[in-house]
Scaffold this motif. Sequence first.
Motif, mmCIF file in Angstrom:
data_model
loop_
_atom_site.group_PDB
_atom_site.id
_atom_site.type_symbol
_atom_site.label_atom_id
_atom_site.label_comp_id
_atom_site.label_asym_id
_atom_site.label_seq_id
_atom_site.Cartn_x
_atom_site.Cartn_y
_atom_site.Cartn_z
ATOM 1 N N VAL A 15 31.693 37.375 56.963
ATOM 2 C CA VAL A 15 32.494 37.515 55.764
ATOM 3 C C VAL A 15 33.801 38.178 56.132
ATOM 4 O O VAL A 15 33.812 39.194 56.820
ATOM 5 N N ASP A 298 29.304 42.692 50.899
ATOM 6 C CA ASP A 298 28.110 41.917 50.570
ATOM 7 C C ASP A 298 28.343 40.445 50.915
ATOM 8 O O ASP A 298 29.367 39.867 50.533
ATOM 9 N N PRO A 299 27.413 39.802 51.632
ATOM 10 C CA PRO A 299 27.625 38.390 52.011
ATOM 11 C C PRO A 299 27.690 37.453 50.812
ATOM 12 O O PRO A 299 28.182 36.332 50.935
ATOM 13 N N TYR A 300 27.190 37.890 49.661
ATOM 14 C CA TYR A 300 27.220 37.056 48.460
ATOM 15 C C TYR A 300 28.145 37.673 47.396
ATOM 16 O O TYR A 300 27.892 37.548 46.207
ATOM 17 N N THR A 302 31.051 36.873 46.275
ATOM 18 C CA THR A 302 31.670 35.935 45.332
ATOM 19 C C THR A 302 30.717 35.572 44.210
ATOM 20 O O THR A 302 31.046 35.675 43.023
ATOM 21 N N GLU A 303 29.522 35.147 44.575
ATOM 22 C CA GLU A 303 28.541 34.744 43.569
ATOM 23 C C GLU A 303 28.150 35.907 42.666
ATOM 24 O O GLU A 303 28.020 35.747 41.441
ATOM 25 N N LEU A 304 27.957 37.078 43.253
ATOM 26 C CA LEU A 304 27.521 38.231 42.468
ATOM 27 C C LEU A 304 28.614 38.722 41.514
ATOM 28 O O LEU A 304 28.321 39.164 40.400
#
Length: 500
Positions: A15, A298-300, A302-304
Motif C-alpha cells: 500500500v 490498513d491494506p483495505y 479505501t473500502e473501509l
Amino acid sequence: MTENKNTTKALDKGVYIVHSDDLKTTPEITFNYNSDKKTIEDDVKKENKFCGAATDTLGHYLILVILGLASWGLLWCAFGEEWSWNGRWFKPAVVAAIAFAAGEFLQMTTSLPPLLAAILTGITARNVGYLDMREYTELDSFMRKIYPVIILGKGSLGWNLSYMKKNWQQVAALGVLPWTAEVATMAVCMNLLLGYPWLWGCLLGSIYASVSCPVLMPTVVKLTAGKNLARNWPQLICTAGGTDTALSVGVFGVLHSFIMYDGDDAYRYIRAACALLLGVVVGVSWGSVAKFLPRCRDPYVTELRVLFVVVGGLFANFLTSQYGWGGTGGIAVLACNATAAKHWAKDGWRLNNNPASTAYRVMWSAVEPALFAYTGTFFVMRSSISKVMFLGFGILVICLAVRLTVSFLVCSNLQLRERLFVCCAWVPKSIVEAVLCPVAINALLSRGQYDAQTMEYAEHLMRMTVQAILVTTPIGYLLTSQLGPILLKENSKVVKESEA
C-alpha cells in the motif's frame, strides 16, 4: 528558492500513500476534466473515432442488459412467482428499467437531464394502471430513507471547508436568504389561495425551495474549466447549493416529525429546536473519527473508508427517523462527509475525485431512475386537479420571481452577468423535491387512520412539487448551458495578471 517535493512512502502489503507539502491546505474541488489535455483520439480519423465510440457505447449498454436479466433470473429463482413477468415485485423493477432507458435516450438525443424522462415514465405507468407505489408503501418509505443519504453524502464530499470559511458570507447569503424568502412566500400563497394551515404551507415550502445544483454541476465545471475567472464557480455553486439543500432536508424533517409524530407538546418543541444542531454535532463527530479509523496503513483503507461513511449515514438516518427526529440524520450525513473529506484530503484524496465520491456516484446512478419513476407514480391525472394545477403554476411563478430577485440582490458584489448566471443556476427544482414530496402520503398511509382533509393537503403537496420539477428543470438547465458561455466570460484583468 525551495521547491515542494513529493515523498512516497512504501507501506505494508504494497500500500502506498503519497504525501505532499502542497496538501497542507484542502484542495479545491476537482473533476476529471482538462480542456488542454490532448488524447490519443486527436490523431485518429473521425470515422474510426466514431466507430470506436459507438462500439464502446453498445458494449456498455449490452453489459447492463445482461446484468439486468441475470439479476431478474436470480430473484425469480430465489423468490418464485412474485418475481415472474406478471408478479408483484416485477412491476417496480421493470418501470425502473424503462425509466433508465428512457432517460439515457433523452440525454443522448437532447442533452436534457434523464430525470425528466424517468418521472414521465412513472406518471405514464400510473395513469395506464400498471404501477401505483401507494400499494408498495413499505418499499417506497424504505427507499426514501436511503435516497437522502446518497444525495447528501455525494454532494458534501465536494465541499471545501476552507473555501466555505473564507467566503462564508457569500455562501450563507446565497444558500439561506433565497431559500427563506421562497419558503415564506409559499406559506403565504398556500394559506391565502388554497386555505392551507401555516405549518403545511411551510412544509411544502421547505421542499419547494430546494435548488438542484447536481443537475447543473457538470455544465458549470465544463463552462469554467481552463478559464481564468475571478471566482471558483464550481465551489460556490456546490457549497451554496448544498447549504440550501441542507436547509430543505433538515427543516422538512423537523416539520414532518412535528406534524406526523404524536407526543407531549413540550417534547415536540424541544425536538424541533434541537434536531438540526444535534445533526451537526453527530455528523462532525463521526466524520472526525474517520480521520483516525481506518488507519491509512490498513491494506483495505479505501473500502473501509467508503463503508464507514455510507453505513454510518444510513444508520443515522434510519435511527433518527425511527424515533421521530426527522432532519437530524440528513444534516448528520452532510456534516460527516464534509468533515471526513477534509481529513482525507490531507492523505491525498482530492475533493469530489476519490474512491468514496466514485462509490456515491455509482449508487446515485443506480437509484436515480427509480427515484423519479416511483415519484411519478403518485401523480394521477384527473379533471378535478385542474384548478389546483392552475393555481400551482401561478404560485410557482411567484415563488421563482421572489427567489431569483433575492438571489440577484444578495450577489451585489458580483458583476451583472455573474449575478444573472447565479439566477439561471438557482432555477431548477428536482432531486430533493422528488425524494420528499410523497413522504407525507406514505406516512399517512402507514398510519392507516387519517382524515380526508389531511390526505388532500399531502396530495396537493405532491402534485405541485411534481409540476415544479417538470417546469423548472428543463428551463434552468437550458438557461445555464446556453447562456453560461456568454455570462461567464474570462475577466481580462485576471487574464493579464496571470500572464504577467
